[in-house]
Each structure stands twice: as C-alpha cells, then as structure tokens.
Scaffold this active site. Structure first.
Site, short mmCIF file in Angstrom:
data_model
loop_
_atom_site.label_atom_id
_atom_site.label_comp_id
_atom_site.label_asym_id
_atom_site.label_seq_id
_atom_site.Cartn_x
_atom_site.Cartn_y
_atom_site.Cartn_z
N ASP A 1 -6.25 -6.83 -1.86
CA ASP A 1 -6.70 -6.60 -0.49
C ASP A 1 -8.17 -6.20 -0.45
O ASP A 1 -8.76 -5.81 -1.48
CB ASP A 1 -5.82 -5.47 0.10
N ASP B 1 0.82 -1.21 0.00
CA ASP B 1 0.00 0.00 0.00
C ASP B 1 0.86 1.27 0.00
O ASP B 1 1.97 1.28 0.52
CB ASP B 1 -0.85 -0.04 1.29
N ASP C 1 -2.69 -10.47 9.46
CA ASP C 1 -1.80 -9.32 9.62
C ASP C 1 -0.90 -9.49 10.83
O ASP C 1 -0.02 -8.66 11.07
CB ASP C 1 -2.62 -8.04 9.78
C1 DGJ Z 1 -4.06 -5.05 5.17
C2 DGJ Z 1 -3.12 -6.12 4.76
O1 DGJ Z 1 -3.44 -7.32 5.40
C3 DGJ Z 1 -1.69 -5.69 5.05
O2 DGJ Z 1 -0.81 -6.73 4.77
C4 DGJ Z 1 -1.39 -4.49 4.22
O3 DGJ Z 1 -1.44 -4.84 2.87
C5 DGJ Z 1 -2.40 -3.39 4.54
N1 DGJ Z 1 -3.76 -3.85 4.41
C6 DGJ Z 1 -2.19 -2.22 3.63
O4 DGJ Z 1 -3.13 -1.25 3.80
#
Ligand code: DGJ
Length: 734
Positions: free
Chosen positions: A473, A358, A543
């Site tokens: 995403d 991102d 995450d």
């Molecule tokens: C959520 C994702 O799971 C992260 O790895 C990352 O890509 C963020 N979004 C970026 O906004």
C-alpha cells in the site's frame, strides 16, 4: 482562344507540379526506418541533412519507401525535437543546458540497427548526436509483433566537460494530422477512480499529468486513446492507445498547432525535475507503450491486455486465487480469534487466499488506527500473541494460502521508526513536514531507506516463509519535497530518483521472491501503471467496493489493464463507501468480471446467501480461465444511455465465452436487453447457460445457437430493474 488558354493553364499546372515534386524530393527523407508489427507500422525518415523525421504511424504499409517521396507536410515532422534546434517551436521532446550554459541542442542521425530478440520481439535503436556538443541520444523502439505493440524510450548521455542539466526528456512523440481527433482519458478521485472522459482535441495544449510523486494514477491515469475520425467506437474507426510504464510524475501532452498538426508527447513530467548528468552518466526514460487499431478501441484494449499478460504483468500466465481480504470485514479491530474465525469461514466458502490487512503491527505505538505505528513492522503482541506464523500455518491447515498487508514507504510520526530515523523522512528544509492520513513519506531516494524497505519484506518472509501474497500500500501523495540524502544541487532529482529507488527495491524483492504474489494498492487505483505492474501480479482498483461504482470504474480500468490484474471484491450491503443497498447476486456478478475476491465478514452471510456464495466460488473456479486469459469485448457502455453495461470474454481458441450484463438504470418491465456476443466463431454452435442464478432466471431462450446468430441477432434478457445482472456462459458444442 479557349484552347490556348487551357493549354497554357495545363502547362502551368504541369510546371507547378514538377517544381513541387522536385522540392519534395529535396526536403523529404532519403532513407526510411520502418518498424513493423503484425498489422501496424511506425516509420522514421532520415533527410539528406541527417535530420530524423517521423513519417508515419498506422496500418501496415506494403511499401514504406513510398513515404520517402511523399509531398505532404505531415510527413515532415521532426521525430525528436529539441529546444533550440531545427526551428522547432512546439513543446520539445528534449531540452538540455549544456556544460557551458548553452541552451540549444540540435540532434542529427548517426546510425541505427535492429536486433531480433526472438520471433516476436525486435529492438530498433536509432542513434543521434548533437552536431557541436558531445551529447548523444538513442531512441529505442521495441516491437512486439503479435500484440501490435510498440514501446518507445530515450537514452541520453554526454561527454561534455561538466554537468549537463536535462529539462524535458519525454519517452515518445507521435505526430498526427487531422482536425477531428477525440481524446479519451481516465480521471478520478479516491473511491471514484478511472472515470472515462472523451473530448474533441482543439487547438492549444491539453495535458494529462501527475505532480503527486506517489499514488500518481489516482486522479488521472497515464494512458490515453486518440480516435482519428470522430468519437471512439468499439469496433470501427482508427484509434491510437498509449500507456506510460512509470509510477512517478508523468505528463501526456496533446498539442494541436495552427495547421492542425497534433503532437502527442509522453513521458516523465519535467515539473521541478531538472536532472544533472555528469560526463558518461546514462539517463534512461521509461517505456511508452503504444498501439494502433483500424477497428475501434476494443482492439486497442485487447492488444494491451495480450501484451500485458505476456510482457507487462508479473505471472501473467498464471491463474489468480480467490482472495478474502480482512479490511472491510474488521478494519483495525481484530484479535487472533477474529482472524482465525474469518479463515474458518473463508475455507468453508471456497476462498483460496486469506489476506490480513492493516492493523497487525506496532507495540510501542500499536497500529489500532491510521494515526500510529506505521513503520514499526513487528507483530502486535497484544492482538496476535502467537504471531503471523501461527495465522499463516492456521490458514494453510485449512487449505488456504496466506497474505499480508504492508505500507513500507510510509511512516507515522507516532512510531519508533520516525523517532529513530528523522533523517529518513521527506521534509522541506526549515518548514513543517505536512502529514496526510497522519503519515509522512520515507525518502526512497536514500539507499539506506531502500535497504530498510527491502529488509521489511525480507524479515517478514524469512520469519514466515509461507506468506505467499503481499499487498503493498501507499496511502498519500507528496505536495512538497526535501531530501536529507540528495545534495543541495540535486534536490530536483527527488521525483525521478524516488521512483527509480522504488523500482530498485522491487527488483531485489523479485529477485529473491520470484513466486510471491504482489498486489499494488496505493489507496486503490493509485499505482495502476505498467511501470508498477511489471513487478506486481495485480492491483487494488479502488477502495470503493460498491458494485454500481465498480461497473463504471472497471469499465474504465479495463480499457488498458486486464481483468486478471483487476482486484474486484464482493463486499457488504449497504456498501461501506456509498451506503447503497444491492443484492448479493449483483455484487457477486460484478466482482466476478475481474479477479474475484471478497472483503466482508463472511459470518454475516447466512442461509440461502451462504449456499449461493459457495456455488458462485465454485463457478468462478470453473470459468476463471476465460475471464483471466480471454479477450475482452465490450457491448453496452455504462456511459451511453441504454441503461445497461455489458461485456464478454472469449477464450483465445473461441471455444468458450463468458458474458456479463449489468443494469445501471430502471427499465420498464416491457423493455428487454438484447445481448449480442462478440468475438465468437460464427461457424460454431454454442450452448448457452445462465450462471449465478439467484431466484429468477433472466434468460429464457433455447440453449443452442450458432456463433453467427449470437453475434448478429443476439439474445434477449430480462434484466430490467436497477442493479439487476446476468452472467452467461457460451460453450462450443460441435
Ligand atoms: C488503503 C487500501 O486501499 C485499503 O484497502 C486498506 O488496505 C487500507 N489502506 C488500510 O489502511
């Protein structure tokens, strides 16, 4: 006296048995429809009344015809219960309001056929029809012979004058009969997904479901295990496992009635989803995949993994590259130099794919945080003046492949897209649109939005053809809906049409870019289902990159979804999510048990650590064929109180195995772990080598053992302190 009494008693018993047998012959199936895999069988019956019954699911029977005369009540369960038909009072599989307002449906068998697709796959279609209305249902069961997998789905069509409104339209029903059934399922929340929970199924209805529309698998996964004889064990006991191939709202319902009949219904969630069908329109439910094991839940997992690598996952037969993802290393704070430096480090340490996460887009509303820019997919000129092209070429020059992050279903209100296309945003009429992570959702039911999203991908790949990987995403779910595109009568189609719209986009992407590597992200853990994996090569599991959390999380995830698809990254210590401090070895070993990647500033890894990482990357390249394509066997469960978690992968020819052991609590120095390999060839001799040694060896035994010994006696490991870990390689030497 006694003699006469006994004779009379015996006669009465004989008469009773004959009456019962006669009764059974009348009520039981006159025809059976067996559907087999290598070791399992599902059998349907057709009664003389032409009702379709569910007769059996379990170990393969030598003669399924014997079921036709079985007097047991559990062989008399309707295979496709409807509301209002055949005196069924539990949750029905199909409910429909017919064109004239009639609520009842009563389905009868018409015919069936089985078509062999190839040596492994055959499709059985059972056609049913309402006895009064021109309302037709086809039950399709696909059998994947060698993988012991069955896939069930339902197709509905009608020829009534007017619209028919569908309520329930589940994909499958599996009836069981027992009072000692245990359900295992996987719950979670952001950063702590896929936690295993096991409970005894009591009377009433237990449901596992999502009403979140998007990111539907983050709080509960659409998969389950039901153990038929007490709690599920790894290698013994009867276990059924199911997973729904659908990325929208879903529902798995476990209804135990008063006579201990369990009905497992699975499919799309009927929640606020009445779907109207015009004459001739065909409505198809997603596939519900089910397997059965007579030797524990370990085999359920292996059946799913084998099936997934062959049929359920994109490029399931291709090795996955080692990825460096920029997210935890730099978040939104980077410029061209930061990224080229990361690429330099990645190249030096043996990484194969660099993925820019991102923050690379938006000019009018630069994407410098999650608050702005989402939707404006033009490269941010200030941060990256020479564009993505330059970065991709730079990576390639360093022998790295290049990937990019997008989140094309979403939009920040602070974006050009939101200003130019307010009608594309999902919004309740006359009420405020509620943001989550400062973002709103695009209305993917709208074909114009589908075109836009496809074009986001197309423009990027046309402009930079050497983008070889896309991380897709989706960082919010939906609490309420409202579509400018759907008519007022069809607002309740939103949930289903959103997912169908998304799949239509993926179909186009896959048609045009068959070799692209796609990662399903959705905040980590939010789109782990076989509906999405059909299009994706892998998923971002969570995450949370903390290795201890990952031991639990990946243990759960890999019950259904294979290691080859499990994005698993080495990150910084202290960990950004849990602040836990762990050794580089522990972080590396845990990440290596899945699809290895990294997610940190590599320039911060120095000296001895740097040498260690380089060596570990090379080791992974040598052993990844076993981890990514091998069979998974679990030994210690992190959920038991042994204080260890362990597993091994075994190549299909049993030539090589890789074992992992992780310590999840502190053990006294005198307490050693015994690791008993599984799945080896007992007759072969294996050489054991410890991999990823940092500063101490954990295995001090001799190096050569028989497979028999390794599996029965096992080997002793010094892995006592918290966050300790061991990786072993066993290779056949004769
Ligand atoms: C959520 C994702 O799971 C992260 O790895 C990352 O890509 C963020 N979004 C970026 O906004």
């Amino acid at each position: 006296m006694n003699y006469y009494f006994n004779r009379t008693k015996n006669r009465l018993i004989t008469i009773f048995i004959s009456i019962f047998a006669l009764f059974s012959a009348v009520v039981t199936a006159s025809e059976t429809i067996p559907i087999s895999t290598k070791n399992t069988m599902m059998v349907f019956g057709v009664k003389e009344s032409q009702e379709l019954t569910f007769l059996y699911f379990g170990q393969k029977l030598a003669n399924s015809k014997e079921l036709a005369s079985s007097p047991y009540p559990w062989t008399e369960r309707p295979a496709m219960p409807t509301f209002g038909g055949h005196r069924y009072v539990n949750e029905p599989m199909i409910t429909a309001t017919h064109a004239n307002g009639e609520l009842s449906t009563e389905l009868y068998y018409v015919d069936h056929k089985t078509t062999k697709v190839d040596d492994n796959v055959s499709v059985t279609e059972i056609n049913l029809k309402d006895n009064i209305y021109p309302f037709f249902v086809t039950y399709t069961i696909t059998s994947y012979f060698n993988e012991d997998m069955l896939s069930q789905k339902v197709t509905v069509r009608h020829e009534e004058d007017g619209e028919v409104r569908l309520g329930n339209s589940y994909s499958s029903l599996i009836p069981l009969h027992s009072s000692d059934l245990y359900l295992s399922h996987f719950y979670g929340t952001w950063g702590d997904e896929f936690q295993l929970e096991e409970e005894k199924l009591g009377h009433g209805i237990k449901t596992i479901e999502s009403k979140k529309g998007v990111r539907t698998t983050q709080s509960e996964n659409a998969s389950y295990l039901v153990s038929l004889d007490g709690k599920a064990k790894e290698d013994v006991g009867e276990v059924i496992g199911g997973a729904l191939a659908w990325s929208g709202n879903y529902k798995l319902s476990f209804e135990m009635d008063e006579v201990n009949n369990l009905s497992i219904l699975a499919g799309m969630n009927p929640f606020v989803s009445v779907y109207s069908l015009v004459k001739g329109e065909v409505f198809e439910t997603p596939d519900m995949l089910t397997t059965y094991s007579a030797s524990g839940k370990g085999l359920v997992s292996r059946n799913f993994h084998r099936w997934a690598r062959k049929y359920g996952l994109m490029h399931g037969d291709q090795e996955r590259p080692i990825v460096l993802n920029s997210w935890e290393g730099v978040y939104f704070n980077f410029d061209e130099n930061t990224i080229t430096n990361m690429i330099d480090d990645a190249a030096e340490l043996g990484v194969e794919m660099f993925v820019l996460d991102d923050g690379w887009f938006g000019n009018e509303y630069p994407r410098n945080s999650s608050k702005a820019g989402l939707g404006d997919w033009q490269v941010n000129k200030k941060k990256l003046p020479q564009g993505i092209n330059y970065l991709a070429a730079y990576a390639n020059k360093k022998d790295l492949r290049f990937g990019l992050w997008i989140e094309p279903e979403m939009v920040n209100p602070k974006s050009e897209l939101a200003i130019n296309h307010p009608d594309w945003i999902v919004k309740r009429q006359g009420r405020e649109a509620l943001t989550a992570r400062s973002q709103l959702m695009l209305d993917v039911t709208n074909p114009e939005v589908q075109d836009f999203i496809f074009k986001v991908v197309e423009d990027l790949l046309d402009d930079v053809p050497n983008i070889e990987y896309i991380k897709w995403d989706a960082n919010r779910h939906v609490e309420n809906i409202g579509s400018n595109y759907l008519s007022k009568e069809k607002q309740s189609h939103f949930w289903i049409d959103y997912t169908k719209g998304l799949y239509a986009i993926y179909d186009r992407v896959r048609q045009k870019y068959p070799n692209l590597i796609l990662q399903a992200c959705a905040s980590g853990g939010g789109r782990i289902d076989f509906g999405s994996l059909k299009y994706h090569d892998e998923f971002w599991s969570s995450d949370n990159t903390d290795p201890l959390t990952r031991v639990y999380l990946q243990y759960g995830t890999n019950h259904f979804y294979p290691a080859i698809a499990t994005g698993s990254h080495i990150s910084a210590s202290p960990n950004h999510q849990t602040k836990r401090v762990t050794s580089l070895k522990f972080r590396t070993d845990v990440a290596m048990s899945g699809r290895l990647g990294m997610e940190l500033q590599l320039k911060d890894i120095k000296g001895k650590d740097r040498e260690y990482i380089l060596k570990a990357m090379n080791t992974y390249k040598e052993i990844r064929h076993v981890i990514q394509f091998g069979d998974l066997y679990r030994m210690h469960s992190p959920y038991d109180d042994s204080g260890w978690s362990s597993l091994n992968y075994v190549e299909s020819n049993l030539h090589e195995a890789i074992a992992f052991l992780f310590t999840t609590k502190h053990h006294d120095d005198t307490i050693k772990a015994i690791l008993k390999f599984k799945g080896l060839d007992p007759k072969k001799t294996y050489k054991i080598e410890e991999l990823n040694i940092f500063d101490k060896k954990s295995f001090h035994g001799q190096s050569v053992y028989s497979g028999d010994y390794l599996m029965k006696a096992g080997i002793m490991l010094n892995a006592t302190y918290m966050y300790d870990s061991v990786v072993l390689r066993a290779v056949v030497v004769d």
